[in-house]
Design an enzyme around this catalytic site. Structure first.
Site, PDB file in Angstrom:
ATOM      1  CG  ASP A   1      19.527  10.134  -0.146  1.00  0.00           C
ATOM      2  OD1 ASP A   1      18.802   9.127  -0.016  1.00  0.00           O
ATOM      3  OD2 ASP A   1      19.236  11.090  -0.892  1.00  0.00           O
TER       4      ASP A   1
ATOM      5  CB  THR B   1      -0.919   0.021   1.249  1.00  0.00           C
ATOM      6  OG1 THR B   1      -0.077   0.013   2.408  1.00  0.00           O
ATOM      7  CG2 THR B   1      -1.837  -1.175   1.299  1.00  0.00           C
TER       8      THR B   1
ATOM      9  CG  HIS C   1      22.101   6.202  -6.123  1.00  0.00           C
ATOM     10  ND1 HIS C   1      21.547   4.938  -6.102  1.00  0.00           N
ATOM     11  CD2 HIS C   1      21.179   7.015  -5.545  1.00  0.00           C
ATOM     12  CE1 HIS C   1      20.348   4.998  -5.530  1.00  0.00           C
ATOM     13  NE2 HIS C   1      20.105   6.232  -5.179  1.00  0.00           N
TER      14      HIS C   1
ATOM     15  CG  ASP D   1      22.376   1.804  -6.618  1.00  0.00           C
ATOM     16  OD1 ASP D   1      21.913   2.612  -7.439  1.00  0.00           O
ATOM     17  OD2 ASP D   1      23.247   2.120  -5.788  1.00  0.00           O
ATOM     18  CG  HIS D   2      16.856   4.264  -8.587  1.00  0.00           C
ATOM     19  ND1 HIS D   2      17.185   4.794  -7.373  1.00  0.00           N
ATOM     20  CD2 HIS D   2      16.742   5.328  -9.419  1.00  0.00           C
ATOM     21  CE1 HIS D   2      17.261   6.110  -7.471  1.00  0.00           C
ATOM     22  NE2 HIS D   2      16.995   6.467  -8.705  1.00  0.00           N
TER      23      HIS D   2
HETATM   24  C1  BG6 Z   1      17.181   8.248  -4.208  1.00  0.00           C
HETATM   25  C2  BG6 Z   1      17.476   9.229  -3.113  1.00  0.00           C
HETATM   26  O1  BG6 Z   1      17.850   7.045  -3.978  1.00  0.00           O
HETATM   27  O2  BG6 Z   1      17.597   8.791  -5.454  1.00  0.00           O
HETATM   28  C3  BG6 Z   1      16.799  10.551  -3.380  1.00  0.00           C
HETATM   29  O3  BG6 Z   1      17.018   8.701  -1.874  1.00  0.00           O
HETATM   30  C4  BG6 Z   1      17.152  11.065  -4.752  1.00  0.00           C
HETATM   31  O4  BG6 Z   1      17.160  11.508  -2.399  1.00  0.00           O
HETATM   32  C5  BG6 Z   1      16.943   9.993  -5.807  1.00  0.00           C
HETATM   33  O5  BG6 Z   1      16.317  12.180  -5.020  1.00  0.00           O
HETATM   34  C6  BG6 Z   1      17.488  10.458  -7.142  1.00  0.00           C
HETATM   35  O6  BG6 Z   1      17.147   9.532  -8.122  1.00  0.00           O
HETATM   36  P1  BG6 Z   1      17.029   9.963  -9.646  1.00  0.00           P
HETATM   37  O7  BG6 Z   1      16.722   8.695 -10.369  1.00  0.00           O
HETATM   38  O8  BG6 Z   1      15.924  10.975  -9.725  1.00  0.00           O
HETATM   39  O9  BG6 Z   1      18.343  10.571 -10.028  1.00  0.00           O
END
Ligand code: BG6
Length: 508
Positions: free
Chosen positions: A237, A12, A242, A179-180
């Protein structure tokens, strides 16, 4: 792709709504979900299956990159969705969950392959993993995978503790740490840039490369995440995960056809070779900053310490710039400059590889400067790869001008990071997930910086919102004779010299 049951903790929540359901829907349209697929959403709210499905549908209308107007298609997609109430700490709820999953597997004649997706706060990871292990869920006779979101730990020790707990229930090759940034389409193409181009492969060394710059600037501020962000800051963060992942992806050398294990092994080797900072060296290599009031795209914005929920005396970092050196035969002597910040002039994530000056001279014969060759990889919001070379300007015998070769341009409607990652997790491909070794080494690198911040031995540079960060970040490169590429104007004046002053203490 094996038939799979997708068990979603936090069904949710916001991430599920914004990213996971739209990603699954787009995979479904592309025929990239398993033929037999069942999803069980879990949350504390007392929802029925119908309420759940209606909420999922609503999220598709709000967030899917493809419209969800075809009711037949949407209904077919939603027919796989069931909901169950679960209190994360209640063992009994896991028994009920196990029964529901089995019942669905029987109905759909599916083997017990299960993917557990933890879209919940990290404080729940251990409890969920342990309850899966202790209940019948843990002993099913099919594949079992755990997908988890960041943050993985708060520092080196807590990350180790968490990993130890998780590994009691799941083997390393069953854990998919998201890790997107690794799911972003152009990041996934970095390896093949070298593999498919012997020319690039040949010059991917310190012999030809002068420095590498990795930037992830954001124009947004702390948004509604004060409670989380004020404890973590930019270092935890963005940087520990990243940014260091982008560094590894840029610095690896992987031959064509490498397996997931080989790619991860090479990434680990890169991270092992990054020179560790001693606590006393931190201030020479790391710039920490915090945004003050300013304006972004003509609109005034408040400073960090005036944001709702942020303490007026907060020393949290909203900007980090760092210089890293990799001590291996490919990269010895090449600085990697990395920066990330909130409330910067504009959103821009990019990697710039600056090549060495040709020959001895950096001046053409008429005294004009020749631009260095650059490889520019725009990750977001634009997506492109461009090689900047020099050519002689026709008509002018001596002048050179830069030309740009496009190596990649954004495909219309390309998949989102979460589509790539969920697809890979369903397939059991761990290439673009963070292996524990990488996570541990990243925390190891970051730990002395956390310690130095905690004892306040590193200056906190204020910078005006809507700029490129503090001037100290420019000086970090200027000391080596470089500058950040593509900043629209130099940031000398960004440092705020009046108004609130930071009485940072140094222990030196
Ligand atoms: C996230 C962070 O992992 O990545 C955020 O927690 C950040 O603070 C975000 O804004 C940025 O992702 P992107 O894909 O918009 O660069």
């Amino acid at each position: 792709m094996e038939p799979t049951t997708f068990i979603l903790f936090g069904a949710t929540g916001d991430l599920a709504k914004r990213k996971i359901y739209p990603a699954l829907y787009n995979l479904f349209i592309d025929g990239k979900l398993p033929q037999a697929f069942s999803l069980v959403g879990l949350g504390r709210r007392e929802w029925t299956d119908e309420t759940f499905q209606a909420n999922v549908e609503h999220s598709l209308h709000q967030f899917s990159r493809r419209n969800a107007k075809d009711a037949g298609l949407v209904n077919r997609f939603l027919s796989a969705f069931r909901y169950s109430v679960l209190d994360i700490g209640h063992k009994d709820d896991y028994r009920k969950l196990s029964e529901l999953i089995k019942q669905r597997e029987d109905e759909l004649q599916m083997p017990p392959n299960r993917l557990y997706y933890l879209s919940v706060g990290p404080e729940y990871f251990e409890t969920i993993a342990a309850n899966i292990q202790d209940s019948e869920l843990g002993s099913a006779n099919g594949s079992k995978r755990l997908v988890i979101e960041k943050p993985f730990g708060y520092d080196l020790q807590s990350a180790r503790n968490l990993n130890e707990k998780l590994s009691k229930a799941f083997a390393e090759d069953e854990i998919y740490r998201i890790d997107h940034y690794l799911g972003k389409p152009i990041v996934q193409k970095l390896e093949s840039l070298q593999q498919a181009n012997p020319v690039i492969q040949a010059i991917w060394t310190n012999k030809y490369i002068a420095n590498v710059q990795i930037t992830a600037n954001e124009s947004v501020g702390v948004e509604e995440r004060a409670g989380y962000y004020d404890h973590v800051g930019a270092l935890r963060d963005m940087f520990q995960n990243h940014m260091l992942q982008l560094l590894m992806m840029t610095a690896i050398h992987v031959p064509h056809g490498s397996t997931s294990e080989q790619v991860r092994f090479k990434k680990k080797k890169v991270m092992e070779a990054v020179e560790l900072l001693q606590r006393e060296d931190v201030s020479a290599h790391i710039i920490r900053g915090q945004y003050k009031e300013g304006s972004i795209q003509g609109k005034p914005v408040i400073g960090y310490t005036s944001e709702p929920g942020i303490s007026p005396t907060s020393m949290n970092d909203t900007f980090i710039a760092a210089k890293l050196m990799i001590d291996n035969s490919y990269w010895r002597g090449v600085p990697f400059y990395i920066r990330t910040g909130k409330r910067m002039k504009q959103k821009s994530t990019r990697i710039v590889v600056e090549f060495r000056e040709p020959l001895e001279q950096n001046l053409s014969t008429n005294g004009e400067r020749i631009e260095p060759n650059l490889l520019v990889i725009e990750i977001s919001p634009n997506e492109s790869m461009t090689l900047q070379l020099n050519t002689k300007n026709p008509g002018h015998n001596v002048a050179f001008k830069p030309i740009h070769l496009d190596l990649h341009s954004k495909q219309e409607n390309s998949p989102e990071a979460y589509e790539n990652l969920i697809h890979d997790a369903l397939q059991g491909d761990g290439t673009f997930f963070a292996h524990w070794d990488e996570v541990e080494l990243s925390w190891q690198w970051v730990q002395p910086i956390l310690d130095a911040f905690a004892e306040n031995s590193v200056p906190l540079h204020p910078y005006a919102a809507g700029t490129y960060g503090p001037a100290a970040s420019d000086e970090l490169l200027a000391k080596d004779g470089y500058h950040w590429w593509f900043d629209e104007q130099p940031t000398q004046n960004n440092e705020i010299k009046e108004g609130v002053q930071y009485a940072y203490s140094t222990n030196n």
